[in-house]
Scaffold this motif. Sequence first.
Motif, PDB file in Angstrom:
ATOM      1  N   UNK A 237      23.035  35.170 -16.791  1.00  0.00           N
ATOM      2  CA  UNK A 237      23.692  36.044 -15.813  1.00  0.00           C
ATOM      3  C   UNK A 237      24.647  35.165 -15.014  1.00  0.00           C
ATOM      4  N   UNK A 238      25.893  35.615 -14.812  1.00  0.00           N
ATOM      5  CA  UNK A 238      26.833  34.784 -14.059  1.00  0.00           C
ATOM      6  C   UNK A 238      26.297  34.475 -12.664  1.00  0.00           C
ATOM      7  N   UNK A 239      26.534  33.301 -12.168  1.00  0.00           N
ATOM      8  CA  UNK A 239      26.007  32.883 -10.876  1.00  0.00           C
ATOM      9  C   UNK A 239      26.978  33.229  -9.745  1.00  0.00           C
ATOM     10  N   UNK A 240      26.687  34.392  -9.130  1.00  0.00           N
ATOM     11  CA  UNK A 240      27.539  34.869  -8.042  1.00  0.00           C
ATOM     12  C   UNK A 240      27.546  33.900  -6.873  1.00  0.00           C
ATOM     13  N   UNK A 241      26.385  33.289  -6.605  1.00  0.00           N
ATOM     14  CA  UNK A 241      26.297  32.385  -5.461  1.00  0.00           C
ATOM     15  C   UNK A 241      27.270  31.229  -5.632  1.00  0.00           C
ATOM     16  N   UNK A 242      27.333  30.682  -6.857  1.00  0.00           N
ATOM     17  CA  UNK A 242      28.244  29.567  -7.095  1.00  0.00           C
ATOM     18  C   UNK A 242      29.685  30.022  -6.881  1.00  0.00           C
TER      19      UNK A 242
ATOM     20  N   UNK B 260      30.660  32.558  -5.052  1.00  0.00           N
ATOM     21  CA  UNK B 260      30.831  32.842  -3.625  1.00  0.00           C
ATOM     22  C   UNK B 260      31.086  31.552  -2.859  1.00  0.00           C
ATOM     23  N   UNK B 261      30.374  30.497  -3.237  1.00  0.00           N
ATOM     24  CA  UNK B 261      30.542  29.245  -2.518  1.00  0.00           C
ATOM     25  C   UNK B 261      31.909  28.644  -2.774  1.00  0.00           C
TER      26      UNK B 261
ATOM     27  N   UNK C  76      33.983  30.132  -0.560  1.00  0.00           N
ATOM     28  CA  UNK C  76      33.481  29.875   0.807  1.00  0.00           C
ATOM     29  C   UNK C  76      33.020  31.160   1.487  1.00  0.00           C
ATOM     30  N   UNK C  77      32.553  32.111   0.719  1.00  0.00           N
ATOM     31  CA  UNK C  77      31.972  33.328   1.280  1.00  0.00           C
ATOM     32  C   UNK C  77      30.714  33.666   0.509  1.00  0.00           C
ATOM     33  N   UNK C  78      29.657  34.001   1.213  1.00  0.00           N
ATOM     34  CA  UNK C  78      28.436  34.411   0.525  1.00  0.00           C
ATOM     35  C   UNK C  78      28.280  35.922   0.537  1.00  0.00           C
TER      36      UNK C  78
END
Lengths: 339, 339
Positions: A53-58, A60-61, A64-66
Amino acid sequence: MPQPRPPKRATVHDIAAAAGVSRGTVSRVLNGGYVSAEARAAIEAAITEVGYVPNTAARALKMRRSEAVAFVALEPHSLFLDDPNIGAIMLGANAALSLADHQMVSLVVESTRDMERVARYLSGGFVDGAIVVSARAHDPIIRVISDLRLPAAFVGHPPDLSRTIPYVGIDNAGSAREITSRLVATGRRRIGMIAAALDRDSGLDRLNGFRSAVGDAFDEDLVAEVPHYDYGSGVKGMRLLLEREPAIDGVFAASDAIAAGALETLREAGRSVPTDVGIVGFDDSTWAVRTQPQLSTVRQPAKELGAVAAQLILRQLRGEQLETAGQLLPTPVVWRDSA
Amino acid sequence: MPQPRPPKRATVHDIAAAAGVSRGTVSRVLNGGYVSAEARAAIEAAITEVGYVPNTAARALKMRRSEAVAFVALEPHSLFLDDPNIGAIMLGANAALSLADHQMVSLVVESTRDMERVARYLSGGFVDGAIVVSARAHDPIIRVISDLRLPAAFVGHPPDLSRTIPYVGIDNAGSAREITSRLVATGRRRIGMIAAALDRDSGLDRLNGFRSAVGDAFDEDLVAEVPHYDYGSGVKGMRLLLEREPAIDGVFAASDAIAAGALETLREAGRSVPTDVGIVGFDDSTWAVRTQPQLSTVRQPAKELGAVAAQLILRQLRGEQLETAGQLLPTPVVWRDSA
């Protein structure tokens, strides 16, 4: 028996290994680039196989927005069990953030250990902003927010900070004065208060409002100090007041939960409410309509407080310069049967 | 007037610009490498000036660990305001995760929109695992957890999933049977139930336990179905039961909050408890000792449920293979005055 489950997420590397292609080829597929039909089929099969699953957190970082906003209530944990207001503020904030597609993450602070870890979490880039309920000027979280310039909003406002961090609150002193005044106006002579949370502006302001309403009749023996806005504190506070002044005929309880505890103590002591003792609360929470008699109280607009705090965060995230540091929401008095 | 606060965190780039050096030089300082004393001083001053804080989230993602665990209660939002059990499960989980230096993030699911966004959040790499309370087999969050192989633990166990995702729960059917049996044993003849949440295993199992305890005396007219485990549902359920069977003399309420609402309805109807009607609850939450009379009930070990769920996650994160899919915690019956 559960399957042993790997603690790590599948990566591009895992896809490449399963498909027998290079990581670059996998990246091209994931980014919509050209690869041979054969390689694409192998990679798509591998994606399913390894559970990628693609890593949204990465991502987002990198941006620079979560898209996440913290909700931190700096109240003793008992209130999560007892005080419907904290829950209502939380739900009001969640609903407003949800509409803007932001994820609210609620963080429990129950110990020093929690406080330090939450401060680290807030400074770690996991959230874009923080809503803080019942902050005190010396809470470590406040320093983290200031140092990071993390977009923040307070529900309630520690006096020292109200010029730099926007807040939404209510006029605790004015509301307390108004409801106490009507106890005075209805002929109560010996009016006491169960005062809670005097380490917070909400608690201090309610006491100040009470003091101003009773005026010259103020008697510090008729103020029972209790730690929290909860039912148990109401039981203890009312016992104290009855010991100190058996002729007490009016009580302002600093919350509805306190008023409910006080009512139970009066019932046990054989005092009739409102005939012998008039009692008023604060919050207009679900407690207010479940006591016998139902409580006269001040309506605290809990969901609206949460929603406005969320808006204060969202406006900062859009880069807006906020016009005013704080705003106070109205708190109508609700008269029922307890006074 | 608040200061306008930049929505973005300070970066290595900002430090470099403020110090008048290259980003590479800044990185060397941040990583403990060699630079001239002059450059180091300029960079350290710039770090303070721009308010730079290292991004833990980025580092955590590189390590593929966030050290955060989600807590998701798939119950109607009213329970956050009404049911001390959800709060107690949450606090129990938080305390256990806190000891292991993991940050618990509580996510509210109040709408379809929330459900979808929370599913995205869970799949986004922001958390290492998820504790899910009151899941149903068809909740979209379940699919996300399965697809991602995200370490998860259920509090309560949807029947379909108990073989693949570890859970901790209680014996709802056995506990319901035990407390209803004692209503039977104390001579109640027309025993009804206010049954809630029949779309969840907890609700269904409590109804099955009730049915098994009353045996041949089971009468489906004496089962009032209500949506939630809350006070309002208790008021409605008891009104229904009184309409259908004025001679009702015993009630098993599926939660203490429901029992509290039922007690209020009985009081309004002029029925004395326990003389005319015996009533028992479920949970042994703070509700149980605040009603008049206090409730006989089943003690649900809410904090322990949260703590065990947290341990199930932590063990998976350590790579342990769990021996058993689920475990049930004991639920002693507590006899007070309501039956």
